[in-house]
Design a protein around this motif. Sequence first.
Motif, short mmCIF file in Angstrom:
data_model
loop_
_atom_site.label_atom_id
_atom_site.label_comp_id
_atom_site.label_asym_id
_atom_site.label_seq_id
_atom_site.Cartn_x
_atom_site.Cartn_y
_atom_site.Cartn_z
N ARG A 123 27.39 15.28 14.66
CA ARG A 123 27.15 14.00 14.15
C ARG A 123 25.51 13.85 14.00
N PHE A 124 24.77 14.34 15.09
CA PHE A 124 23.55 14.14 14.86
C PHE A 124 22.65 14.82 13.87
N ALA A 169 24.22 16.02 11.24
CA ALA A 169 24.81 15.15 10.12
C ALA A 169 23.61 14.26 9.73
N VAL A 170 23.44 13.37 10.56
CA VAL A 170 22.55 12.28 10.11
C VAL A 170 20.98 12.58 9.81
N ILE A 171 20.62 13.81 10.87
CA ILE A 171 19.23 14.35 10.12
C ILE A 171 19.36 14.79 8.83
N VAL A 179 27.33 12.78 6.91
CA VAL A 179 28.22 11.98 7.53
C VAL A 179 28.61 12.41 8.91
N LEU A 235 17.97 17.42 18.91
CA LEU A 235 16.90 17.11 17.96
C LEU A 235 15.83 18.53 17.92
N TRP A 272 17.59 21.00 15.40
CA TRP A 272 17.53 20.42 13.96
C TRP A 272 16.40 20.23 13.53
#
Lengths: 418, 188, 585
Positions: free
Chosen positions: A36-37, A39-41, A45, A342, A345
């Motif tokens: 999910r993380f 994806a948002v970066i 979705v 974090l 990515w």
Amino acid sequence: MPELIFQIAIIVAKIVILTFMVVLPLVPVSVYFERRFSAVIQDRVGPNRVGIPLTLFGFKKDFHFFGLIQPIADGLKLFLKEDFTPAHVRKAFYWMAPALTVVPALITVCVVPFGSPISIFGHTEKLVIADLDIGPLFVFSVASLSVYGITLAGWSSNSKFPFIGGVRSTAQMISYEIALGLSIIPVIMYYGDLNLSTIVQQQADHGWLLLPLWGHDADHTFTSKLLFWFPAAIAFLIFTISIFAETNRMPFDLPECETELVGGYHTEYSSMKFAMFFMGEYAAMVIGSALIITLFLGGWSIGFGLDAMVANLHIGDFYFGGLIHLGCFMTKLIGFILFFILVRWTVPRFRYDQLMKLGWVVFFEAALINVFLAALIVAAPQLKGTIIGIGAVLLVIVTAAVIWVAKVSEETPKVLRA
Amino acid sequence: MAVVKLQRPKLNFGEKIYFGALIKGFFLTMTHAVKTLRGKSVGADELASSGLGVTMQFPEQRWDEHLPEYYRGAPALVTDEQGRERCVSCQLCEFICPPKAIKIVPSEIPSDDPWAKVEKRPLEFEIDMIRCIYCGMCEEVCPEQAIYLRKDYLITGLKRADMVHDKKKLYEIGGTRVGLVNKWNELK
Amino acid sequence: MSDTPSATAELKLPKDQATEKGLVNVQIDGVWHQFPKGTRMIEACRQAQVIVPHYCYHPKLSSPGNCRMCLVQMGMPPRPTPGQEPQRDENGYEIIGWIPRPVIACANTIGENMGIRTTGELVEKCREGVMEFLLINHPLDCPICDQAGECRLQEQSVQHGRGVSRFVDMKVKKPKNVEIGPRIRLDDERCIMCSRCIRFMDEVAGDPVLGFTQRGAHTTLTVHPDRLLDSNYSLNTADICPVGALTSNDFRFQMRVWFLKETPSIDVNCGTGTNITIWTRENKIHRITPRLNDEVNSAWMPDSHRLNFHYIDGEARLTEPLVKSGSRHLPETWAQALASAAAEIKAIPAAQTAIIASGRMTNEELFLTRALAAEIGTSQLALVPRLAEADALLIAADRNPNTTGAKLVLGVEEPYWKLNSIRDGVRNGSIKSLIVLGDDLITDADFTAEDLGKLDFLLQTSVLANPTAEQAHIVLPSAAFAEKRGSMVNLAGRLQRLNRAVEPQGQAHDDWEILRDLILALSGGKNEVYHIEDVFKALAENVSAFNGLTLSKIGHQGAQIADTGYQIPLLANERARKAAGLING
């Protein structure tokens, strides 16, 4: 005899609860967070669909809940896949390797203090499976076994690319273990103890190693704590980065590489055996985070002098402060896992020579000098000013010499420069 | 091939210790994460985003009205305005098809057929949609303008056999195409 | 130059050596060549690696020069005025004066010091114009035309045409889809009036049934009233038709030619050994066409032989080993079938065992048959003669393609004569075990089902189900001619090669492998032969006629290894016409 049975029951309960209900579920959860993380970066979705298909049972809407069931579906899929063993592998080692990556990661859980002691009916129980007095040493000795898992996987696959992946990871993990071990020596010197529970308790009482803002007294003056903050920060930096390398996470995920090695050490694996490598990686990440938090960020401690008050909260005979501390610990843990994600990515991967240089030329030397720096600071109160001065000068000279050597070694010989 | 010698950029101390760039990177990725969560990603509006990132939520949201004119969906056969199947089974599409998805069995048109003068038509025409890569080369190469890439993109099936479009299915997708080739009309 | 005595200087020049050899000097596109006198210009260009585009010209046919596609620019030295020395360049060639109007290359012969230009503005403009005229009434139905892909009109339209039509009027309508013969379909609109087919039927097939009617743009190819194009050589007209006017009914709309893989091989329907090309796609044969070989079949082949390939994947094809149990044949594995065959053969004394091989077997297979006979220890080995009427062109009376090879490999003058004694032996019970390789005894060798019923053991290898196989105790499926590699010797003593165009159907095995496995099953030895090349090597070492040869050395045109004195009638005709100067090729 009933006393012994009670003890064993308590230990089994702790193992089951802390390992299989706290740490192990963190693995799929961190996989979910990772997806999910990331994806948002990347403006996407991520998995948000898998849920309980209530429409199958006549309801109007499915229950998605942000796709939290996704990890279960993933696990189920991997579990139900065909477990394929190629004909050309060395069977015994091939089967052993996945277990060797997961098991050490889970064993190290037993020395991590999850919270302050809980007390009920006058019986006090520490929230740690085995309160060993050699905590960090135990962790390193066990965790370094996991290198065998990857190496054996690469070798026993009897295939070229996995082999290269295995060799890479062996060199990488052994290199970084040195920096890892050296970097926490200042911390251990500072606390004068190898028991992780004690270390956390000290941090709860006198301020976290990296946040020494409360609990000042004669033995723990603010100045000395502030002075030690510098070696502690260096140690933290080296330790954290080395943990990244030890867990084969980005930016040091060189054992796996689709473009160079097809897959990596696990190319020949499928189904649950592959899933165990996957789990091992994330379990190592969880344990690494736990260790960093325990050593540098106060473990289960809430901080700001609240811990003693929290520890005393009770309903009748039931002192439940330990549970609040457990919650605090988990929050920190998840926060640090998110940091891991974090980093993955954000930072592009290192080249292999850069990785080796960083480990051997930068971290090893820096950790070594940091040991002496910390020793000087720790010993300073008992020493005369002149000796401190001589020590400081010596340290500066040695540091300069090391930097010079590192710099010289970087230059190519004139003949080759062309 | 000329050899180009690249000069590596000279890094200053700040760049060498890497941390500045690292923190800049953290800011960049976090900015994206926050923008995504707020539904303010770049291009979210044009792409009819669902409110998270730029992604459209399929199948609740469909992009049918966003399909461009030149969209390349499932290839299909068409008939002309007189109901004649345009394909004469020249097999050029079978030849050009990069993944070899097309299979044609040619046949002669019986003499009692109104279009007997065309002489040839496909007896079987199969496109394996598992193989098809939607490149549109068949459409481009067709000398009779008989095969077109339609806007159908939801090609699904429960069996491999379901994914092989036969002649009947292809004409069903394709429908009638008016104009263009008048070669076989009486006017010729 | 004027200083040197010209007589001695000129004798040294290369150009002057031509006259001594009976050659003439010709300049083609600026380069000087030497050709025999009487060569056509187009043939000279071809030998000089310059292809002049053409439709009506065919090296094996006369040249009427009616397509006008082969226009080239010609030049000769200007005729000097009396007393004037011709001008020469430094190599002694006379300076060429180019003629301002083009000539056709196919019907003109070369002359001394002639110049030919196959490129240049004049020639290219001419070709473009001819192409435009040819395409005026051409229907442009390439998508449905079977010739597309090997159509000269397509190819040369791309190379020399203008790409766009300026013709605005209605095209001339002509008959389409005309059945002019049992195997040939005619589309007159596609016809470009090259007359190749007419000349072929007249000059080669000797059955002049085709001709033109009408005039001008309405010229129409047609068959003589009350006649059909039913010659056994009619399909050659479809081969030589440069466009899709004449197409084969058998190949019509079956497959586009660009999908087909070409495998050079030879025909096995008679002793001539016609050279063929097998056209296949995905293990299916789509057509067979003749392949040029001036020593065997020129460029032609009979229809009956050309179309005789559909049985290969037909209904009657045997695809798995069969063992008779009771009155029925049941499928069996190869290993089991061979093992029980070997056991049966061993159980019967060698003196009561006979082998009947086939004249359709390759040299390698016959060699292994000899080895099989030696392994069993029998001398009762014969071939089945298959004789029928010869035609005066390519079909020989001997329908076995490898009679000459059998004579050489088996080392006997008459490989057929023992057949009668074997037949008698079977009838009177002195032969109890019979191995039949490839032939149908009941149809071809005067055996009856009753005769074969007397045998204790009958083994047959066969491509197709047949009455003999019906009687056999074990039937082994073998490979058809397009499925095997090997060599045969034709009646004229030419060693030629078969090549594998498709894989054997089902579980059928190549014949030489069946024989090898049978020998191994009998002897219990270990296999050391894996390639047909190894068999040929052993053959070349043991049979003197094959000494020094290998399968690859034979080449696609074959190698002459024996002189039998046999003349292929079609070649005799062709050589006579060539000697008379009618044709060039």
